[in-house]
Design a protein around this motif. Sequence first.
Motif, PDB file in Angstrom:
ATOM      1  N   ILE A 154      13.596  57.845  19.336  1.00 32.55           N
ATOM      2  CA  ILE A 154      14.413  56.581  19.749  1.00 32.55           C
ATOM      3  C   ILE A 154      13.601  55.471  20.478  1.00 32.55           C
ATOM      4  O   ILE A 154      12.643  55.588  20.954  1.00 32.55           O
ATOM      5  CB  ILE A 154      15.303  57.108  20.862  1.00 32.55           C
ATOM      6  N   ASP A 155      13.883  54.317  20.110  1.00 32.85           N
ATOM      7  CA  ASP A 155      13.097  53.113  20.361  1.00 32.85           C
ATOM      8  C   ASP A 155      13.009  53.230  22.182  1.00 32.85           C
ATOM      9  O   ASP A 155      13.933  53.488  22.859  1.00 32.85           O
ATOM     10  CB  ASP A 155      14.441  51.999  20.477  1.00 32.85           C
ATOM     11  N   PRO A 156      11.629  53.031  22.443  1.00 28.23           N
ATOM     12  CA  PRO A 156      11.224  53.235  23.700  1.00 28.23           C
ATOM     13  C   PRO A 156      12.071  52.215  24.932  1.00 28.23           C
ATOM     14  O   PRO A 156      12.008  52.556  26.144  1.00 28.23           O
ATOM     15  CB  PRO A 156       9.833  53.009  23.911  1.00 28.23           C
ATOM     16  N   ASP A 157      12.370  51.068  24.264  1.00 34.31           N
ATOM     17  CA  ASP A 157      13.032  50.275  25.314  1.00 34.31           C
ATOM     18  C   ASP A 157      14.749  50.525  25.383  1.00 34.31           C
ATOM     19  O   ASP A 157      15.383  50.042  26.390  1.00 34.31           O
ATOM     20  CB  ASP A 157      13.257  48.870  24.739  1.00 34.31           C
ATOM     21  N   LYS A 158      15.077  51.552  24.661  1.00 31.11           N
ATOM     22  CA  LYS A 158      16.486  51.979  24.807  1.00 31.11           C
ATOM     23  C   LYS A 158      16.914  53.060  25.785  1.00 31.11           C
ATOM     24  O   LYS A 158      15.922  53.950  25.949  1.00 31.11           O
ATOM     25  CB  LYS A 158      16.870  52.723  23.488  1.00 31.11           C
ATOM     26  N   ASP A 159      17.627  53.009  26.717  1.00 25.49           N
ATOM     27  CA  ASP A 159      17.989  54.040  27.755  1.00 25.49           C
ATOM     28  C   ASP A 159      18.729  55.319  26.779  1.00 25.49           C
ATOM     29  O   ASP A 159      19.231  54.916  25.648  1.00 25.49           O
ATOM     30  CB  ASP A 159      19.213  53.773  28.689  1.00 25.49           C
ATOM     31  N   VAL A 160      18.525  56.257  27.525  1.00 27.37           N
ATOM     32  CA  VAL A 160      18.963  57.735  26.772  1.00 27.37           C
ATOM     33  C   VAL A 160      19.540  58.313  27.843  1.00 27.37           C
ATOM     34  O   VAL A 160      19.121  58.730  28.887  1.00 27.37           O
ATOM     35  CB  VAL A 160      17.478  58.604  26.229  1.00 27.37           C
ATOM     36  N   LEU A 161      20.838  58.798  27.395  1.00 25.03           N
ATOM     37  CA  LEU A 161      21.684  59.864  28.216  1.00 25.03           C
ATOM     38  C   LEU A 161      21.605  61.120  27.450  1.00 25.03           C
ATOM     39  O   LEU A 161      22.044  61.442  26.303  1.00 25.03           O
ATOM     40  CB  LEU A 161      22.949  59.374  28.081  1.00 25.03           C
ATOM     41  N   PHE A 162      20.862  61.997  28.019  1.00 27.10           N
ATOM     42  CA  PHE A 162      20.490  63.432  27.775  1.00 27.10           C
ATOM     43  C   PHE A 162      21.224  64.582  28.461  1.00 27.10           C
ATOM     44  O   PHE A 162      21.455  64.528  29.560  1.00 27.10           O
ATOM     45  CB  PHE A 162      19.054  63.953  28.094  1.00 27.10           C
ATOM     46  N   LEU A 163      22.137  65.207  27.535  1.00 29.81           N
ATOM     47  CA  LEU A 163      23.042  66.132  28.309  1.00 29.81           C
ATOM     48  C   LEU A 163      23.167  67.577  27.391  1.00 29.81           C
ATOM     49  O   LEU A 163      22.682  67.551  26.339  1.00 29.81           O
ATOM     50  CB  LEU A 163      24.314  65.685  28.241  1.00 29.81           C
ATOM     51  N   PRO A 164      23.620  68.520  27.908  1.00 36.15           N
ATOM     52  CA  PRO A 164      24.131  68.734  29.441  1.00 36.15           C
ATOM     53  C   PRO A 164      23.059  69.219  30.188  1.00 36.15           C
ATOM     54  O   PRO A 164      23.225  69.338  31.529  1.00 36.15           O
ATOM     55  CB  PRO A 164      25.245  69.533  29.228  1.00 36.15           C
ATOM     56  N   ASP A 165      21.837  69.990  29.595  1.00 32.23           N
ATOM     57  CA  ASP A 165      21.036  70.820  30.433  1.00 32.23           C
ATOM     58  C   ASP A 165      19.870  69.961  31.143  1.00 32.23           C
ATOM     59  O   ASP A 165      19.123  69.449  30.616  1.00 32.23           O
ATOM     60  CB  ASP A 165      20.302  71.792  29.378  1.00 32.23           C
ATOM     61  N   GLN A 166      20.070  70.229  32.677  1.00 33.66           N
ATOM     62  CA  GLN A 166      19.039  69.419  33.445  1.00 33.66           C
ATOM     63  C   GLN A 166      17.600  69.822  33.287  1.00 33.66           C
ATOM     64  O   GLN A 166      16.605  69.256  33.408  1.00 33.66           O
ATOM     65  CB  GLN A 166      19.217  69.656  34.723  1.00 33.66           C
ATOM     66  N   PHE A 167      17.377  71.246  33.002  1.00 37.22           N
ATOM     67  CA  PHE A 167      16.080  71.772  32.977  1.00 37.22           C
ATOM     68  C   PHE A 167      15.459  71.373  31.575  1.00 37.22           C
ATOM     69  O   PHE A 167      14.402  71.020  31.588  1.00 37.22           O
ATOM     70  CB  PHE A 167      16.119  73.307  33.132  1.00 37.22           C
TER      71      PHE A 167
END
Length: 336
Positions: A154-167
Motif C-alpha cells: 500500500i502507498d506509504p503515504d496512505k493511512d491503513v486501518l488494520f483489523l481486527p486482531d491487535q497482536f
Amino acid sequence: MPDPRHGIPPAYGGVEPTAEWAAEIKRLAKARNAAILAHNYQLPEIQDIADHVGDSLALSRIAAETDADEIIFCGVHFMAETAKILSPTKRVLIPDERAGCSLADSITADDLRAWKAEFPDAVVVSYVNTTAEVKGLTDICCTSSNAVDVVASIDPDKDVLFLPDQFLGAHVKRETGRDNIHIWAGECHVHAGINGDELTEQTESHPGADLFIHPECGCATSALYLSGEGIVPQDRVKILSTGGMIDAARATSAKQVLVATEVGMLHQLRRAAPEIDFQPVNDRAACPYMKMITPAALLRCLTEGKDEVDVAPDVAARARLSVERMIAIGNPGSGE
C-alpha cells in the motif's frame, strides 16, 4: 454468534467416532456429492474423516475448485462464509451454525463504517478472520502469512486501518515500520490467553526446543524479546501461520518444538513430523467454538442437510473483490 464471556451453548452430543460412524459419514457424503473440509483446530476425529484439512483460506480455495455439489465446512461460521463467497454456486453447510468466533465478533460492519468515517482516505485491511459483511467493506484482505506483504504493497503515504486482531497488527507494524497504521483492538480470546510468562516458563523447562508462535498470540512480543536478548537463539523463534507451521515442522532439525496456537494444531503437526516432540505452550488453549463441530454435529449435517450458510449476493460480490485483491499481490498465503 455466542460470546465466550456469556457461555457457549452445548454442542451436539451422544455420538462416538467409531468405525461405524466413519463409514456412515463417508457413505452420506458420497450420496450427497459433498466434500468435507476441516480446519486445523478441529477435533482429531473430525480432521481424520475430512477430505481436506488446512487453514480457512486454503480450504475455501479448495472449495472453489472441487467438483462437489456441497461443501461441508468443519470450522467456525466466518470460514464457511468465506467458502460461500468464493463458491457462490455451491451449497455450503456448517455442522453447527452456532460455532462463532470471538475475533470475528470483535468488529461489526457498523463499527467499521464508523471507523472509516474517521479516516475517509484510509485503506482498510481486514484479516480473513472477519464476517462477510466486514469483508464487504474492506479494500483488501490478508492472512497472517501475507499480512506484512499486503500492508507493504500500500502507498506509504496512505493511512491503513488494520483489523481486527491487535497482536497481528502489532506484528505487521513491527515488520513494516509503518507509523500510519491504525490497529483495531480485537483479539482471539484463545490466542490472547497464551501469554509471555507461560512462554518464558516453557522455554526454560524445554531447552533446545524450537518455538512456533502464531502472530495472534499474546506471547508473540515475548518470543521476540527472548530472541533479541539471546535467551533463545533467533533461528529457533518462528512467527508462523498455521500453514507455515506445517512447512516448518517438515523442515526443522529440532527434536522438540513448543507450539503457541490452538491445541488442535498439534494433531496435524504430529502427523507431518512424527519424529518430533510437539508440546503446547498452553495446553488449555482450546477454542470452544471449534470444538462444537462434534461427531454428532457432522452426522446431523449430512443426514438433515443442516446448517446451510448463505451470503447476500451483493455482500458476497464486494467481499470477493477484497479477497481477489489480496491474491493479486502474489502471495495469497495458506490461510490464517
